[in-house]
Design a protein around this motif. Structure first.
Motif, PDB file in Angstrom:
ATOM      1  N   UNK A  39       0.815  -1.218   0.000  1.00 40.31           N
ATOM      2  CA  UNK A  39       0.000   0.000   0.000  1.00 40.31           C
ATOM      3  C   UNK A  39       0.846   1.265   0.000  1.00 40.31           C
ATOM      4  N   UNK A  40       2.055   1.220   0.626  1.00 41.34           N
ATOM      5  CA  UNK A  40       2.891   2.413   0.713  1.00 41.34           C
ATOM      6  C   UNK A  40       4.366   2.012   0.601  1.00 41.34           C
ATOM      7  N   UNK A  41       4.998   2.349  -0.527  1.00 38.49           N
ATOM      8  CA  UNK A  41       6.405   1.989  -0.766  1.00 38.49           C
ATOM      9  C   UNK A  41       7.355   3.168  -0.558  1.00 38.49           C
ATOM     10  N   UNK A  42       6.839   4.288  -0.056  1.00 36.58           N
ATOM     11  CA  UNK A  42       7.627   5.519   0.015  1.00 36.58           C
ATOM     12  C   UNK A  42       8.919   5.363   0.808  1.00 36.58           C
ATOM     13  N   UNK A  43       8.874   4.738   1.987  1.00 36.79           N
ATOM     14  CA  UNK A  43      10.078   4.612   2.827  1.00 36.79           C
ATOM     15  C   UNK A  43      11.225   3.955   2.065  1.00 36.79           C
ATOM     16  N   UNK A 101       8.060  -1.443  -8.170  1.00 39.57           N
ATOM     17  CA  UNK A 101       7.415  -0.781  -9.307  1.00 39.57           C
ATOM     18  C   UNK A 101       6.359   0.155  -8.726  1.00 39.57           C
ATOM     19  N   UNK A 102       6.599   1.463  -8.852  1.00 32.25           N
ATOM     20  CA  UNK A 102       5.698   2.494  -8.338  1.00 32.25           C
ATOM     21  C   UNK A 102       4.981   3.174  -9.509  1.00 32.25           C
ATOM     22  N   UNK A 103       3.836   3.797  -9.253  1.00 33.61           N
ATOM     23  CA  UNK A 103       3.109   4.472 -10.333  1.00 33.61           C
ATOM     24  C   UNK A 103       3.932   5.594 -10.984  1.00 33.61           C
ATOM     25  N   UNK A 104       3.786   5.744 -12.276  1.00 34.19           N
ATOM     26  CA  UNK A 104       4.477   6.794 -13.022  1.00 34.19           C
ATOM     27  C   UNK A 104       4.151   8.175 -12.450  1.00 34.19           C
ATOM     28  N   UNK A 105       2.881   8.430 -12.220  1.00 26.62           N
ATOM     29  CA  UNK A 105       2.449   9.724 -11.696  1.00 26.62           C
ATOM     30  C   UNK A 105       3.153  10.040 -10.380  1.00 26.62           C
ATOM     31  N   UNK A 106       3.210   9.072  -9.482  1.00 30.68           N
ATOM     32  CA  UNK A 106       3.830   9.276  -8.171  1.00 30.68           C
ATOM     33  C   UNK A 106       5.316   9.569  -8.312  1.00 30.68           C
ATOM     34  N   UNK A 107       5.986   8.836  -9.190  1.00 29.18           N
ATOM     35  CA  UNK A 107       7.417   9.013  -9.386  1.00 29.18           C
ATOM     36  C   UNK A 107       7.743  10.370 -10.003  1.00 29.18           C
ATOM     37  N   UNK A 114       1.403  13.588  -3.810  1.00 29.48           N
ATOM     38  CA  UNK A 114       0.277  12.726  -4.190  1.00 29.48           C
ATOM     39  C   UNK A 114      -0.469  12.289  -2.939  1.00 29.48           C
ATOM     40  N   UNK A 115      -1.709  11.847  -3.133  1.00 31.75           N
ATOM     41  CA  UNK A 115      -2.502  11.318  -2.029  1.00 31.75           C
ATOM     42  C   UNK A 115      -1.907  10.004  -1.539  1.00 31.75           C
ATOM     43  N   UNK A 116      -2.235   9.628  -0.321  1.00 26.10           N
ATOM     44  CA  UNK A 116      -1.710   8.401   0.272  1.00 26.10           C
ATOM     45  C   UNK A 116      -2.016   7.165  -0.567  1.00 26.10           C
ATOM     46  N   UNK A 117      -3.187   7.124  -1.208  1.00 26.06           N
ATOM     47  CA  UNK A 117      -3.541   5.940  -2.002  1.00 26.06           C
ATOM     48  C   UNK A 117      -2.754   5.834  -3.304  1.00 26.06           C
ATOM     49  N   UNK A 118      -1.941   6.840  -3.631  1.00 27.04           N
ATOM     50  CA  UNK A 118      -1.096   6.795  -4.833  1.00 27.04           C
ATOM     51  C   UNK A 118       0.341   6.404  -4.497  1.00 27.04           C
ATOM     52  N   UNK A 119       0.601   6.027  -3.249  1.00 29.32           N
ATOM     53  CA  UNK A 119       1.945   5.667  -2.811  1.00 29.32           C
ATOM     54  C   UNK A 119       2.173   4.158  -2.852  1.00 29.32           C
ATOM     55  N   UNK A 120       1.272   3.461  -3.494  1.00 28.15           N
ATOM     56  CA  UNK A 120       1.340   2.001  -3.562  1.00 28.15           C
ATOM     57  C   UNK A 120       2.409   1.530  -4.544  1.00 28.15           C
ATOM     58  N   UNK A 121       2.643   0.233  -4.541  1.00 29.65           N
ATOM     59  CA  UNK A 121       3.607  -0.335  -5.472  1.00 29.65           C
ATOM     60  C   UNK A 121       3.582  -1.843  -5.434  1.00 29.65           C
TER      61      UNK A 121
END
Length: 193
Positions: A39-43, A101-107, A114-121
């Protein structure tokens, strides 16, 4: 080439225009089945790096294909007909490599924008030897069992499938520990020359 992400215009640098050509390749696939959903790959994304050994096009069984294209930023881009597409970075844990693999938009916009739901991967474990890429997909039941046993933070959906909540240090450590266990399926690719 200019396009819009949300309401924000974005112009692709010359080197990244090749990304659009990837979608035209028939049969490109990157093992969506057995990928680890997070759900969240940011870290982990912040400290991960693009692995130059992944660059290029790879061909597997049944004409399966995957490709990694370099951008000017510190990530690669992959695309596929199965919906697994986006920007890629890699990390190593306990001697095993994983690609995020993270969303293009987020990267492109950055995780802070981006919103929290766009931090997935999505994650896949991989190994490269010479011109051979082995992608290891994990049996979905392994994640479900680990979430139920509270070994990792995660969620179980209405179908009973588990996914990871966050790719923090503890989860990365757990991924290193399970890498030598059972439940992994190998998918072998050869570098196209």
């Amino acid at each position: 080439m200019e396009f819009t992400i949300g309401s924000m215009p974005y112009t692709l640098p010359m080197k990244t225009k090749i990304i659009h050509n990837l979608t035209a390749l028939a049969g490109i696939t990157l093992l969506a089945t057995g990928c680890i959903q997070v759900a969240d790959v940011e870290d982990a994304w912040q400290d991960a790096k693009a692995d130059p050994a992944l660059l290029g096009a790879w061909k597997g069984k049944n004409d399966a294909r995957c490709a990694f294209v370099k951008t000017e930023k510190d990530y690669f881009v992959t695309s596929g007909t199965n919906g697994l597409e986006g920007c890629c970075k890699s990390f190593e844990t306990n001697g095993h490599k994983y690609v995020i693999v993270a969303p293009l938009k987020t990267s492109v916009l950055g995780f802070d924008n981006v919103d929290d739901d766009a931090k997935n991967g999505t994650l896949l474990r991989y190994k490269i030897t010479d011109d051979t890429l082995i992608m290891h997909s994990l049996d979905a039941n392994k994640i479900t069992e680990a979430v139920k046993a509270k070994e990792v933070p995660g969620e179980i959906d209405e179908d009973g499938s588990g996914s990871l909540s966050i790719l923090d240090d503890a989860t990365v450590k757990w991924l290193g520990e399970i890498a030598d266990g059972d439940g992994w399926t190998e998918n072998v690719y050869t570098r196209e020359k």
